[in-house]
Design a protein around this motif. Structure first.
Motif, PDB file in Angstrom:
ATOM      1  N   ALA A 112      14.514 -48.289  46.384  1.00 30.72           N
ATOM      2  CA  ALA A 112      14.762 -47.726  45.002  1.00 30.72           C
ATOM      3  C   ALA A 112      16.162 -46.978  45.794  1.00 30.72           C
ATOM      4  O   ALA A 112      16.962 -46.059  44.996  1.00 30.72           O
ATOM      5  CB  ALA A 112      13.608 -46.696  45.488  1.00 30.72           C
ATOM      6  N   GLY A 195       9.305 -45.170  38.058  1.00 33.63           N
ATOM      7  CA  GLY A 195       9.769 -47.196  38.205  1.00 33.63           C
ATOM      8  C   GLY A 195       9.590 -47.278  36.700  1.00 33.63           C
ATOM      9  O   GLY A 195       9.587 -48.975  36.314  1.00 33.63           O
ATOM     10  N   LEU A 223      15.687 -39.988  44.847  1.00 30.66           N
ATOM     11  CA  LEU A 223      14.956 -40.995  45.774  1.00 30.66           C
ATOM     12  C   LEU A 223      13.492 -40.341  45.697  1.00 30.66           C
ATOM     13  O   LEU A 223      12.418 -41.260  45.427  1.00 30.66           O
ATOM     14  CB  LEU A 223      15.353 -40.500  46.909  1.00 30.66           C
ATOM     15  CG  LEU A 223      14.746 -42.368  48.573  1.00 30.66           C
ATOM     16  CD1 LEU A 223      15.024 -43.394  47.602  1.00 30.66           C
ATOM     17  CD2 LEU A 223      15.087 -41.478  49.101  1.00 30.66           C
ATOM     18  N   LEU A 226      11.876 -41.188  42.472  1.00 28.65           N
ATOM     19  CA  LEU A 226      10.917 -43.041  42.503  1.00 28.65           C
ATOM     20  C   LEU A 226       9.931 -43.165  43.679  1.00 28.65           C
ATOM     21  O   LEU A 226       8.979 -44.245  42.995  1.00 28.65           O
ATOM     22  CB  LEU A 226      13.024 -43.679  42.348  1.00 28.65           C
ATOM     23  CG  LEU A 226      12.543 -45.175  42.661  1.00 28.65           C
ATOM     24  CD1 LEU A 226      11.744 -44.892  40.875  1.00 28.65           C
ATOM     25  CD2 LEU A 226      13.791 -45.813  42.375  1.00 28.65           C
ATOM     26  N   LEU A 227       9.939 -42.481  44.402  1.00 24.15           N
ATOM     27  CA  LEU A 227       9.563 -43.202  45.199  1.00 24.15           C
ATOM     28  C   LEU A 227       7.849 -42.613  45.172  1.00 24.15           C
ATOM     29  O   LEU A 227       6.660 -43.068  45.197  1.00 24.15           O
ATOM     30  CB  LEU A 227       9.475 -42.605  46.846  1.00 24.15           C
ATOM     31  CG  LEU A 227      11.319 -43.522  47.083  1.00 24.15           C
ATOM     32  CD1 LEU A 227      11.254 -42.509  48.582  1.00 24.15           C
ATOM     33  CD2 LEU A 227      10.809 -44.912  47.316  1.00 24.15           C
TER      34      LEU A 227
END
Length: 286
Positions: A112, A195, A223, A226-227
């Motif tokens: 990521a 994702g 970030l 996405l996480l």
């Protein structure tokens, strides 16, 4: 061209696509659809597979692909425009998505971080929908969003969001630490990095898709988004202020959808914004 069965979207006919691709269409499968876009997989008689996408505002995806340069990007072509709608073709990617990868949390975090860093270095002259890369720009967006929310409440379109909740949210999002965070590590931000939008290519490279609404702002927003989509708590890796900006941007998007882009979904956006405001309350204090 023909109109989508349910939404105000225009699509190419089978014969039109066959003429563009130079081969008859064998199959045409819808992968994703909602009021602002429809994505289909096309198989042609010559053995090729393509992704066909039609979309309407607010999107700058076609212009983004024309002007941006990066190994992260697929070779896309715009094949039509009609009544404010844009139709694109992209090559089909036969590779797994990041969310389906059986990786440890450490490996996912490393991937990521690498993807986000590469997005920030996209060259060319990529366009963006909003600039929130500083306190002044952020303040204008928050104030405009809260104005829209007040209008939705006063008109009776929103019944769960209240005026006092909007005022509290504005105070939270315009707090000095949050405004200061908008200028930290500022660069190109995908805006909806999940994702489901990252293909993992066999040689360790990635393709990132869905560039409809990129922004300029703190790259940690990508970030965090996405996480979160990968089931990893972003607050272990980004600041609370970044999470507040992320939720503020989601509130802005839902407010715009209710006010302009898809008013029929207003009850759902009303509920989603209330939930985001509750999250702001939860994360604003250490």
């Amino acid at each position: 061209m023909y109109r989508h069965e349910w939404f105000d979207l225009w699509l190419h006919s089978q014969d039109e696509l066959a003429a563009i691709l130079g081969s008859p269409i064998l199959t045409r499968e819808t992968l994703h659809q909602w009021p602002l876009s429809c994505v289909q997989q096309i198989r042609t008689a010559d053995g090729q597979r393509w992704i066909y996408k039609t979309q309407t505002d607010p999107t700058i995806e076609a212009t983004f692909y024309e002007r941006a340069r990066s190994d992260l990007l697929l070779p896309a072509q715009t094949i039509g425009q009609q009544n404010g709608h844009v139709m694109m073709l992209l090559p089909f990617v036969d590779a797994p998505l990041l969310h389906a990868q059986a990786q440890s949390e450490t490996d996912l975090l490393q991937t990521a971080s690498a993807v986000v860093a590469q997005i920030a270095t996209i060259s060319g002259d990529p366009p963006y929908l909003y600039d929130i890369g500083g306190p002044d720009q952020w303040r204008m967006l928050v104030e405009a969003t809260c104005h829209t929310l007040h209008n939705l409440v006063s008109s009776g379109q929103f019944t769960q969001v209240t005026a006092s909740m909007i005022d509290q949210t504005q105070r939270q999002l315009l707090a000095e630490p949050v405004c200061a965070a908008t200028g930290q590590k500022s660069g190109l931000v995908h805006g909806d990095l999940t994702g489901d939008n990252v293909f993992v290519v066999d040689d360790g490279r990635w393709y990132v898709i869905d560039w409809a609404r990129p922004v300029l702002g703190p790259t940690d927003l990508d970030l965090a988004n996405l996480l979160e989509s990968l089931g990893i708590d972003p607050l272990h890796h980004v600041s609370r202020e970044i999470m507040m900006i992320l939720y503020g941007m989601r509130i802005q998007w839902f407010a715009q959808c209710a006010a302009q882009w898809f008013p029929a979904g207003t009850p759902t956006y009303d509920t989603q914004i209330v939930e985001l405001m509750r999250r702001l309350d939860t994360i604003r204090q250490p």
